[in-house]
Write a protein that holds these residues in place. Sequence first.
Motif, mmCIF file in Angstrom:
data_model
loop_
_atom_site.group_PDB
_atom_site.id
_atom_site.type_symbol
_atom_site.label_atom_id
_atom_site.label_comp_id
_atom_site.label_asym_id
_atom_site.label_seq_id
_atom_site.Cartn_x
_atom_site.Cartn_y
_atom_site.Cartn_z
ATOM 1 N N ASP A 1 30.405 13.048 -46.427
ATOM 2 C CA ASP A 1 30.301 13.150 -44.961
ATOM 3 C C ASP A 1 30.130 14.590 -44.499
ATOM 4 O OD1 ASP A 1 30.752 10.404 -44.897
ATOM 5 O OD2 ASP A 1 32.926 10.725 -44.905
ATOM 6 N N ILE A 2 29.185 15.315 -45.107
ATOM 7 C CA ILE A 2 29.007 16.716 -44.765
ATOM 8 C C ILE A 2 27.930 16.856 -43.693
ATOM 9 C CG2 ILE A 2 27.325 17.096 -46.599
ATOM 10 C CD1 ILE A 2 28.366 19.916 -46.870
ATOM 11 N N SER A 3 28.120 17.803 -42.811
ATOM 12 C CA SER A 3 27.151 18.129 -41.776
ATOM 13 C C SER A 3 27.063 19.645 -41.677
ATOM 14 C CB SER A 3 27.550 17.514 -40.430
ATOM 15 O OG SER A 3 28.776 18.074 -39.984
ATOM 16 N N LYS B 1 40.482 20.540 -51.018
ATOM 17 C CA LYS B 1 39.835 21.217 -49.900
ATOM 18 C C LYS B 1 39.419 22.621 -50.316
ATOM 19 C CE LYS B 1 42.108 18.846 -46.026
ATOM 20 N NZ LYS B 1 42.933 19.029 -44.800
ATOM 21 N N ARG C 1 30.190 21.431 -40.421
ATOM 22 C CA ARG C 1 31.265 21.490 -41.406
ATOM 23 C C ARG C 1 30.917 22.434 -42.558
ATOM 24 N NH1 ARG C 1 34.046 15.898 -42.735
ATOM 25 N NH2 ARG C 1 35.723 17.385 -43.114
ATOM 26 N N LEU C 2 29.602 22.570 -42.820
ATOM 27 C CA LEU C 2 29.197 23.499 -43.876
ATOM 28 C C LEU C 2 29.615 24.927 -43.529
ATOM 29 C CD1 LEU C 2 27.632 24.045 -46.511
ATOM 30 C CD2 LEU C 2 25.593 24.376 -45.100
ATOM 31 N N ASN D 1 23.556 16.965 -48.230
ATOM 32 C CA ASN D 1 24.127 16.377 -49.442
ATOM 33 C C ASN D 1 24.433 17.506 -50.422
ATOM 34 O OD1 ASN D 1 23.866 13.636 -48.628
ATOM 35 N ND2 ASN D 1 21.671 13.733 -49.091
ATOM 36 N N VAL E 1 30.778 16.321 -52.038
ATOM 37 C CA VAL E 1 31.242 16.646 -50.688
ATOM 38 C C VAL E 1 30.818 15.498 -49.781
ATOM 39 C CG1 VAL E 1 31.153 18.303 -48.810
ATOM 40 C CG2 VAL E 1 30.996 19.089 -51.169
ATOM 41 N N PHE F 1 37.489 22.364 -46.290
ATOM 42 C CA PHE F 1 36.305 21.546 -46.497
ATOM 43 C C PHE F 1 36.651 20.473 -47.523
ATOM 44 C CE2 PHE F 1 31.774 20.991 -47.615
ATOM 45 C CZ PHE F 1 31.261 20.937 -46.339
#
Length: 841
Positions: A280-282, A251, A285-286, A308, A278, A255
């Motif tokens: 399942d990033i959105s 993490k 969450r970024l 991505n 990374v 993250f």
Amino acid sequence: MKKLLVVLGLIFVLLLAAFFVVPVLYKEKISQLALQKINTMVDARINYESFDLALLRSFPDFTATFQNISVVGKNQFENDTLLYFGYFSATLDVMSVLRKSDVLLKSLEISNGKLNFIAGTNGAYNWEIEQKTTLDVDSLNLSQKETSNTATNEPDQQLKLLLKSIVLSDIDVVYLSRSSDYEFAVYDVNGKMQGEMQGMNTLLNVEIATPSLNYRYGKVYYLKNLETAVNTKLNADLNKFDFKFEGGSSKLNNFPLDLKGGFSMPGDSILFDIQFDVPDISMPRLLQLVPQDYQKYLANVKTDGNINFDGSLLGVYYNNVYPSIAVNFDVSNAWLQYPELPDRLEIVKLKAEIVKPEGELDKVELGISQFDMFLADNPLSLQAAFSQLFTDPKLDVSFNGVVDLETLSKVIPLGDTQLKGMLTANAIIAGNYSSIESGSYQNFKSEGELGLSKFYIINSSVPQGVEISNAALKLKNETVDVDGLQGRIGRSDFRVSGSLNNVISYMWAGGELYGKLKWQSLLLDLNEFMAAYQPADSVKSVYLETDSTQTASTGPIELPEKMHLVFDADVKQMLIDKMNITNTKGNVVLKNQHLYLNGLNMDMIGGRMKMDGKAIADGRLHPDVDFTLDIKNFDIKEAYRQLSLVQKYMPFAASSQGSFSTKLNMQTQLSDSLKLIASELNAKGALTVQNLKLVDARILKNLSTVIASNKLRNVQVDNFTAHYAIKDGNLNIEPFSTKVMQQPVRLGGTYNLGGTVDLRVDATVDKSLLSNNLLSMIAYVPGHERIQKIDVGMLVKGDAKKPEIIVDNDKIKQQVINQLKNSSPKELEDAAKKLFNDIFK
């Protein structure tokens, strides 16, 4: 690095072996011998404060505890600590050793530790502490191994060490490159490990976390106080110094990060083969990547979108050779909004990458291959590439689109500034920074067009507001062509065209900006600009201060530095205080914080004036001015109403008719309210007056003791020229001759800024003009009827508004005496009888 770990491991084994054999009886002696032996093997100072051994009381376990172990460098790394452990404790199961089974290390605990790896400026490293004469450990082990295998002709029986618990707490690890001035550091590392070691192979379950991961280059922190955690299975081959990560999770600021691959250290180099992803990033969450201290600023931010994010680290690190880097960042269909932004920022597509082949760090390239976005329905597109960041930065940026400045002002806080308008851009900027430093601007590409429409800005510095209805700028390397720039500042309109040169040098390298511009205005109201410098309770009437002791209300006045701008001015109407100036044309130059006026011609006060000179405003409290004025045919009465200099030094002009011309040179200073400071005024020139008529002037009323009062109305003065000088607040008039009411007059003296006058007037006056007072003085003179003219001398002194007229009686008496000398006895007798009769009448 490999040799360092081998040496450190050997140190630990020797200490452990020595203390295990005779833990109590010879503890002090053995510790001293061991310490001396270790220090002969390394080029550093190794020490510890104390240790403790426990065998009997912990049987069948053996525990060795050290306090304050340190390894400190020598030579150029003098006093640089390589390693420090405040507490080091190891517990070994003795029975597992005696049974020749798997050896069990029950616990290893290290706390309050520091590891400082430093790369020096000359290619040296502080971890290279092995003595050059010491036998290579790997070679020694290999030789012993070959000898053993030859003697027994049997395969090795590798010792298996079971690691039950390894605990780390409060450990700092820092890598510092002094030559490149960058630093990678993790602080307050805590973690635990367990697993097994067989021969040189190790398999550990690792859980490590730090609240502070940092990366600094120069003075800039690119990573600061990032929380990081690693949970993985570490497969290590210590013979090859090969480490691989197998499974687990990591993490970064909470993250999730998938980490694969590993690294190896076959010698002094490090080989990397690491991939990260990374999943399942959105966008929400970024934002977790933002350090916790700044998360409060994102509390009300709304966002969404797909991202991505992946990359790899592959290749060798040795001296100035770095592994290859590939990081990809891809955003699509994302948006961002916060309360201060009424419209969403929509990101249609953003593709960015960081790449570097194996080799020197300067091969890093940052690229934005696509960035398409909308802000308040205004499209923007950007492509950019940056390279050679550490030697000679190179950029290649292109952008085009439309920006609504009002919306942008809500995104970027601008204080009290209100901003409106539409900015259109289509431009390319490309080149190396060295081209700017060396002045080779032809090698730096800057091309494109910028447009501005319906622009408006207002703030405390420009309270009247600036409006630009239309503007077009064309960029061509060092030149910016200005075409069709027209707008208003308050009531004042302007139209500007021309070109600016050396723009890149001025903006990026502190060079001087050159320009030649044409300024046209139908109306230029300077009173609106001057108002910013006027005290709130001031009376806006004259532009002359009486002293220079006031304090600046707006601070020192300063013109821009490093500008050489030439303006060809053409202003149809200009307002300054009460003056209405028309048809102003000439040349205005701004250079080195000097403002030059060259041949500035204007129609004003019924005549025309030409002005040359300069003003210096380089931050001094009171700017210096030096002007030459050539005035033709100013109306005297109107000049008194409009000009403070005339009010101060020509008070008679208030009730006069006629015109005057003068050519003078003047030097003075400007007050904080942009008025001339009279006490600092120095001037010299010649004044020519035409068709002067004094109408009911106050000074004429006081002449009634000399001239008959009925004659002191609408007094005509012949044309004259007077030379004068102003210094220390005094107007000094050289004596000059003219005719007043056709009577010869000679006048000269001083007029003081404080309002006092000291003049000498000599005149030859017709007897018919004399007052009854003077006529009575000569009525008894024999032959007085033959006297047609009287020479009159006067002193005009005191308050200029109500001056005292002092008649030179001695001069008149002398004329009477001269007449008496020329009289006959009969005339003297008749005069005496007349005087006697008048006395006793």
